[in-house]
Design an enzyme around this catalytic site. Structure first.
Site, PDB file in Angstrom:
ATOM      1  N   GLY A   1      12.573 -10.352  17.732  1.00 20.08           N
ATOM      2  CA  GLY A   1      13.679 -11.479  18.643  1.00 20.08           C
ATOM      3  C   GLY A   1      14.672 -11.775  17.792  1.00 20.08           C
TER       4      GLY A   1
ATOM      5  N   ASN B   1       6.795  -2.588  22.765  1.00 19.80           N
ATOM      6  CA  ASN B   1       7.673  -2.992  23.564  1.00 19.80           C
ATOM      7  C   ASN B   1       8.101  -2.178  24.202  1.00 19.80           C
ATOM      8  OD1 ASN B   1      11.420  -2.611  21.677  1.00 19.80           O
ATOM      9  ND2 ASN B   1      10.852  -4.298  23.600  1.00 19.80           N
TER      10      ASN B   1
ATOM     11  N   ARG C   1       5.624   1.588  70.000  1.00 16.60           N
ATOM     12  CA  ARG C   1       6.428   2.955  70.836  1.00 16.60           C
ATOM     13  C   ARG C   1       7.752   2.956  69.114  1.00 16.60           C
ATOM     14  NH1 ARG C   1      11.018   0.208  74.169  1.00 16.60           N
ATOM     15  NH2 ARG C   1       9.514  -1.243  74.095  1.00 16.60           N
TER      16      ARG C   1
ATOM     17  N   TYR D   1      15.997  -2.786  12.426  1.00 17.84           N
ATOM     18  CA  TYR D   1      15.432  -4.485  13.208  1.00 17.84           C
ATOM     19  C   TYR D   1      13.488  -3.802  14.320  1.00 17.84           C
ATOM     20  CZ  TYR D   1      13.891  -7.199  17.433  1.00 17.84           C
ATOM     21  OH  TYR D   1      12.860  -7.736  18.386  1.00 17.84           O
TER      22      TYR D   1
END
Length: 529
Positions: free
Chosen positions: A74, A210, A297, A67
């Protein structure tokens, strides 16, 4: 330099981009101070990078489908790319993602981003050449910073759009900030620094873009700012209690031992240390101070939430900045390019959504305390902490309005901080042709947290200035040794308000003292002495 100077000089420990040991403190130091400490890529990181690089080259030669190397990106991953076009593919990736808009990221965020990206790649599973990481570190050391627009990332696939501007820097394109101020071209800046731009090889553009480093840069600085706020907010509570003759028993350990959240108990312990030795409580009226308002407080139950949030946020972010978070990753043990989703910024997003909420809540607390100090209905000080009480015969007295404008500004800042607490991670949007159909929005969450932190740092500065004014009106002798140390430090930078004057620069100066740790360091040294 004499021998004694040399003997007492501490060796400077370098910041290592090794993918395993980087801390959020390291990131903040480099981001805020530049390369005051040397930066280096150790030999073991170089070896890991070379191992995954070798595997990548072997898989390409074997014709493996990888890839982003032999495929498009994509939803275009089904398109096969010939190996001889892999370098051109990386150039196209960097070009088509140059779509950022909005304000340019601050220099400290950009430095943090560059260090984190170098560190993540140095972990060694991204198949990039060591010289790519070394060039990134060299640019950071020379303070050559790409101009990165803040907007354009959905937080998965990582910070594609913002990080493309770092890739452009390394290839000698785009605009940069240069050391000493000003802007110029990356090509010119690299040449002046004696650095040579790279030609991106297969996978290297994708490895740079990426990942989660841009959101992590914002997040690291948000964490740093929140840590300073947590400390300074307890200081504000101690001063508010002292100057209103409050009830110190609200902070007794017995109470917090019965509900022992670590951060809350630590905040109460810090308050006891800060108020120890104060003369204010000797003059307190037992009936009037039986129960202080909640903003005093219950303060440890607000700042303690921030402290406990910081504990797990720091853990998550330390993991993130020492991770391999691009895709694919190269597994030398299996001899495979593994496809996954480590670029998803889910942990960063949720951490920052939580952190910004906790920080904004502290800002709201301080704004409520400020009201108790500036409003004469809730104290026996002058109205708005004006330098002279009205109606004493002084014709100038009624002209002074003291801290009225400061309170208005604080209210505006807190409102903006609270508005920005809306969850960003809830707004996942499907994008990129439904390939990125679930995204983290981690970058927006981190930018929000960074913004909220800066807003609350300013609120903290305003409150501290008001408290110092109250101390002058009441008498600094009522302060404890610790709070007197804070008072003295602030007064060296911002004098007593003896007549109305613009206070905007005072706010900025005291904000810097808080943000850079000067205030915390001064009180720590006082405590240790």
């Amino acid at each position: 330099m004499n021998d004694n100077d040399s003997a007492h000089r501490r060796p400077v420990t370098p910041v290592l981009a090794d993918g395993h040991t980087l801390t959020l403190g390291d990131v903040a130091e480099v981001a805020l101070n530049g390369a005051a400490r040397p930066l280096s890529v150790p030999d073991d990181a170089v070896q890991r990078m070379n191992a995954s690089l070798k595997l990548k080259q072997e898989l390409i030669e074997e014709g493996a489908a990888i890839y982003g190397v032999t495929s498009g990106f994509g939803d275009s991953s089904g398109q096969r790319i010939p190996p001889e076009q892999s370098e051109e593919l990386q150039r196209h990736l960097v070009r088509f993602l140059g779509t950022g808009v909005g304000p340019i990221a601050p220099a400290d965020v950009t430095r943090a981003t560059m260090l984190i990206r170098a560190n993540c790649l140095a972990r060694g599973h991204s198949a990039v050449r060591p010289e790519l990481v070394q060039l990134l570190v060299a640019c950071l050391s020379a303070d050559i910073l790409p101009r990165i627009p803040e907007r354009g990332s959905v937080g998965a696939s990582g910070d594609l759009v913002p990080l493309s501007y770092i890739a452009r820097l390394l290839t000698g394109t785009g605009e940069v900030h240069v050391a000493g101020g000003g802007t110029g071209t990356a090509e010119e800046a690299l040449k002046r620094a004696g650095l040579t731009p790279v030609v991106l090889e297969a996978k290297e553009g994708l490895a740079l873009l990426n990942g989660t480093s841009f959101m992590s840069g914002f997040a690291a600085l948000a964490v740093h700012g929140a840590q300073q706020i947590a400390f300074a907010a307890d200081l504000c509570t101690a001063l508010t209690s002292q100057l209103r003759h409050g009830n110190p028993a609200h902070f007794e350990d017995f109470l917090f031992a019965q509900k022992p959240h670590p951060g809350t108990r630590a905040a109460a312990a810090r308050l006891r240390e800060l108020i120890d030795g104060s003369g204010a409580y000797d003059a307190a009226d037992d009936v009037d101070s039986l129960q202080d308002p909640y903003s005093i407080r219950c303060a440890p139950h607000v700042t303690g939430v921030l402290a406990d949030t910081l504990t797990w946020v720091t853990d998550w972010m330390t993991t993130e900045i020492n991770s391999s978070n691009d895709n694919p990753l190269f597994n030398t043990g299996r001899r495979a390019a593994e496809n996954g989703g480590n670029f998803y910024g889910g942990h960063v997003g949720l951490a920052m959504d939580a952190l910004k909420t906790a920080v904004a809540s502290v800002g709201d607390l301080l704004d409520r305390q400020l009201e108790l100090v500036v409003d004469e209905k809730f104290n026996d000080l002058t109205a708005n902490l004006a330098p002279h009480p009205r109606g004493n015969g002084d014709s100038q007295a009624s002209l002074n309005h003291g801290f009225k404008g400061m309170q208005i500004t604080a209210s505006a800042l807190v409102a903006e901080a609270l508005k920005n607490t809306m969850s960003a991670t809830s707004f996942s949007r499907s994008t990129e042709a439904h390939n990125q159909d679930k995204v983290s929005m981690g970058t927006i969450a981190a930018r929000d947290a960074h913004t909220v932190t800066h807003l609350v740092l300013h609120v903290t500065a305003i409150h501290l200035l008001a408290l110092c004014q109250a101390a002058d009106l009441r008498g600094p002798h009522l302060l404890s040794p610790a709070t007197r140390t804070a008072y003295d430090l602030i007064r060296t930078h911002s004098p007593y308000l003896d007549t109305d004057r613009p206070l905007d620069q005072d706010i900025e100066t005291i904000t810097r003292l808080i943000a850079d740790g000067t205030l915390k360091t001064a009180l720590t040294q006082q405590h240790d002495s």
